[in-house]
Design an enzyme around this catalytic site. Structure first.
Site, PDB file in Angstrom:
ATOM      1  N   ARG A   1       0.829  -1.204   0.000  1.00 24.52           N
ATOM      2  CA  ARG A   1       0.000   0.000   0.000  1.00 24.52           C
ATOM      3  C   ARG A   1       0.867   1.259   0.000  1.00 24.52           C
ATOM      4  O   ARG A   1       0.600   2.211  -0.744  1.00 24.52           O
ATOM      5  CB  ARG A   1      -0.927  -0.008   1.217  1.00 24.52           C
ATOM      6  CG  ARG A   1      -1.999  -1.077   1.141  1.00 24.52           C
ATOM      7  CD  ARG A   1      -2.882  -1.118   2.385  1.00 24.52           C
ATOM      8  NE  ARG A   1      -3.938  -2.091   2.204  1.00 24.52           N
ATOM      9  CZ  ARG A   1      -5.078  -1.839   1.575  1.00 24.52           C
ATOM     10  NH1 ARG A   1      -5.297  -0.621   1.085  1.00 24.52           N
ATOM     11  NH2 ARG A   1      -5.982  -2.776   1.421  1.00 24.52           N
TER      12      ARG A   1
ATOM     13  N   ARG B   1      -3.765 -13.701  -2.769  1.00 23.36           N
ATOM     14  CA  ARG B   1      -4.171 -15.104  -2.689  1.00 23.36           C
ATOM     15  C   ARG B   1      -5.682 -15.257  -2.675  1.00 23.36           C
ATOM     16  O   ARG B   1      -6.201 -16.363  -2.783  1.00 23.36           O
ATOM     17  CB  ARG B   1      -3.539 -15.769  -1.474  1.00 23.36           C
ATOM     18  CG  ARG B   1      -2.018 -15.862  -1.593  1.00 23.36           C
ATOM     19  CD  ARG B   1      -1.447 -16.946  -0.729  1.00 23.36           C
ATOM     20  NE  ARG B   1       0.003 -17.049  -0.871  1.00 23.36           N
ATOM     21  CZ  ARG B   1       0.632 -17.704  -1.830  1.00 23.36           C
ATOM     22  NH1 ARG B   1      -0.077 -18.326  -2.772  1.00 23.36           N
ATOM     23  NH2 ARG B   1       1.938 -17.750  -1.883  1.00 23.36           N
TER      24      ARG B   1
ATOM     25  N   TYR C   1      -1.243 -15.469  -7.831  1.00 29.29           N
ATOM     26  CA  TYR C   1      -0.040 -14.812  -8.327  1.00 29.29           C
ATOM     27  C   TYR C   1       0.330 -15.255  -9.738  1.00 29.29           C
ATOM     28  O   TYR C   1       0.931 -14.479 -10.491  1.00 29.29           O
ATOM     29  CB  TYR C   1       1.121 -15.059  -7.375  1.00 29.29           C
ATOM     30  CG  TYR C   1       0.899 -14.518  -5.979  1.00 29.29           C
ATOM     31  CD1 TYR C   1       0.018 -13.466  -5.739  1.00 29.29           C
ATOM     32  CD2 TYR C   1       1.572 -15.064  -4.894  1.00 29.29           C
ATOM     33  CE1 TYR C   1      -0.188 -12.970  -4.469  1.00 29.29           C
ATOM     34  CE2 TYR C   1       1.380 -14.570  -3.611  1.00 29.29           C
ATOM     35  CZ  TYR C   1       0.495 -13.526  -3.403  1.00 29.29           C
ATOM     36  OH  TYR C   1       0.298 -13.042  -2.141  1.00 29.29           O
TER      37      TYR C   1
ATOM     38  N   LYS D   1      12.918  -5.871   0.491  1.00 25.74           N
ATOM     39  CA  LYS D   1      13.970  -6.350   1.348  1.00 25.74           C
ATOM     40  C   LYS D   1      13.322  -6.971   2.592  1.00 25.74           C
ATOM     41  O   LYS D   1      12.192  -6.607   2.948  1.00 25.74           O
ATOM     42  CB  LYS D   1      14.962  -5.237   1.677  1.00 25.74           C
ATOM     43  CG  LYS D   1      14.512  -4.210   2.694  1.00 25.74           C
ATOM     44  CD  LYS D   1      13.561  -3.230   2.241  1.00 25.74           C
ATOM     45  CE  LYS D   1      12.873  -2.421   3.285  1.00 25.74           C
ATOM     46  NZ  LYS D   1      11.461  -2.495   3.214  1.00 25.74           N
TER      47      LYS D   1
ATOM     48  N   ASP E   1      14.249  -7.840   8.802  1.00 23.20           N
ATOM     49  CA  ASP E   1      13.287  -6.765   8.609  1.00 23.20           C
ATOM     50  C   ASP E   1      13.887  -5.390   8.857  1.00 23.20           C
ATOM     51  O   ASP E   1      13.590  -4.439   8.129  1.00 23.20           O
ATOM     52  CB  ASP E   1      12.085  -6.967   9.530  1.00 23.20           C
ATOM     53  CG  ASP E   1      10.842  -6.272   9.011  1.00 23.20           C
ATOM     54  OD1 ASP E   1      10.246  -6.775   8.057  1.00 23.20           O
ATOM     55  OD2 ASP E   1      10.478  -5.201   9.537  1.00 23.20           O
TER      56      ASP E   1
END
Length: 339
Positions: free
Chosen positions: A15, A34, A55, A94, A175
């Site tokens: 988003r 999905r 996908y 990433k 993360d």
């Protein structure tokens, strides 16, 4: 040539990327999730023409030239390979993959297919990053000797959240730690030695970690990151003739000061902007497609693989192994980089 983008995934990062980039004229033609319902809701919100409930349909869409992969880390390799097989250029969030072995498979597939693949390390593409890279290259701080950087956030503690789930390659390193690591590599080059200390959650992912890295020519970086802390998140590149100090939060568009060895300010830069800044990487990616440059840019793919190798070694030292990983899947293909 106008690049037509498709998006795999409809979570928060997707988003943010779409909202920021579309406002600056980046064209999104399709989204895949999905479930058809989530894809359609996302498409309706952002004015995207095609919504796909899987996908495979997204990457097969003839109105898509490039795919942005915004799924959890654990699915990055699979989804990138899916898009590459369909002949699409791919920008992968990433951390690029779960480990270096997966990263090499994605890169090899892209090269064989003749398509562009880039890690979406958006901080490398910000205007401040370009100017800082130039200052270091010009020797304005002398020989770079040290990078200091932190990335602390107080994030969800629910063990089912992707950040805390080993099955989704959770943890602070992939993360959050990838940001200061990519910053240090940009300034000092790929590390030659890695020393890591970390704390693990009950689920077995790293909640915080500190890295001391040895870079070429004796340079070092000292990095820290955590899922459960708050700090200003500042960063500095220190040379033998000066330094560059980035203000909090250095991870987004921010300000910096170039100082001489005595601390006097030689240059100030204000890179703050109204938007998050993802559009810079989207536009740079489009320029790389147009130029045919598949190996360079602010985030060279060889550096991405090298960073994954460093993260593999850091995880090995602190004891983080994700489900399905073996010594073979995390082998860096090089001599051990720990001290």
């Amino acid at each position: 040539m106008t690049v037509r983008w498709g998006v795999i995934g409809t979570g928060g990062i997707a988003r943010s990327f779409v909202e920021d980039s579309a406002a600056l004229g980046v064209r999104f033609t399709a989204v895949g999730s999905r479930t058809r319902g989530r894809a359609q809701a996302f498409a309706d919100e952002y004015g995207i023409e095609h919504a796909h409930g899987d996908y495979d349909a997204l990457v097969a869409d003839d109105t898509v030239d490039a795919v942005y992969v915004a799924t959890p880390h654990s699915a990055h390799a699979e989804d990138a390979l899916r898009a590459i097989e369909a002949g699409k250029h791919v920008l992968v969030e990433k951390a690029f993959t779960v480990n270096a072995a997966e990263a090499r498979r994605v890169v090899d597939a892209a090269r064989a297919a003749g398509v562009l693949v880039v890690e979406a390390m958006w901080t490398r593409f910000l205007p401040q990053a370009s100017r800082i890279r130039q200052l270091v290259h010009e020797g304005r701080i002398g020989r770079p000797r040290l990078v200091e950087a932190t990335h602390h956030q107080a994030l969800p503690t629910d063990p089912r959240h992707r950040l805390n789930d080993p099955a989704l390659a959770g943890g602070a390193l992939l993360d959050l730690g990838v940001y200061p690591l990519a910053f240090a590599v940009d300034a000092l080059g790929v590390p030659e030695t890695v020393a890591a200390v970390g704390s693990l959650s009950d689920q077995g992912v790293d909640t915080q970690m500190g890295l001391v890295l040895g870079h070429p020519d004796g340079a070092q970086s000292v990095l820290h990151f955590a899922l459960d802390l708050r700090s200003p998140n500042a960063a500095s590149i220190i040379g033998d003739e000066g330094r560059i100090d980035l203000d909090p939060s250095w991870i987004g568009p921010t300000t910096y000061r170039l100082r001489d060895r005595d601390g006097h300010v030689l240059e100030e830069f204000d890179g703050r902007e109204d938007r998050v800044g993802y559009h810079h990487e989207a536009r740079a990616f489009e320029e790389m497609i147009a130029s045919g440059d598949h190996e360079g840019g602010p985030m060279p793919i060889e550096q991405t693989v090298a960073i994954m190798e460093v993260m593999d070694e850091a995880r090995r030292q602190v004891g983080v192994r994700y489900p399905g990983e073996t010594d073979d899947t995390t082998d860096t293909g090089a001599e051990p980089t720990h001290p």
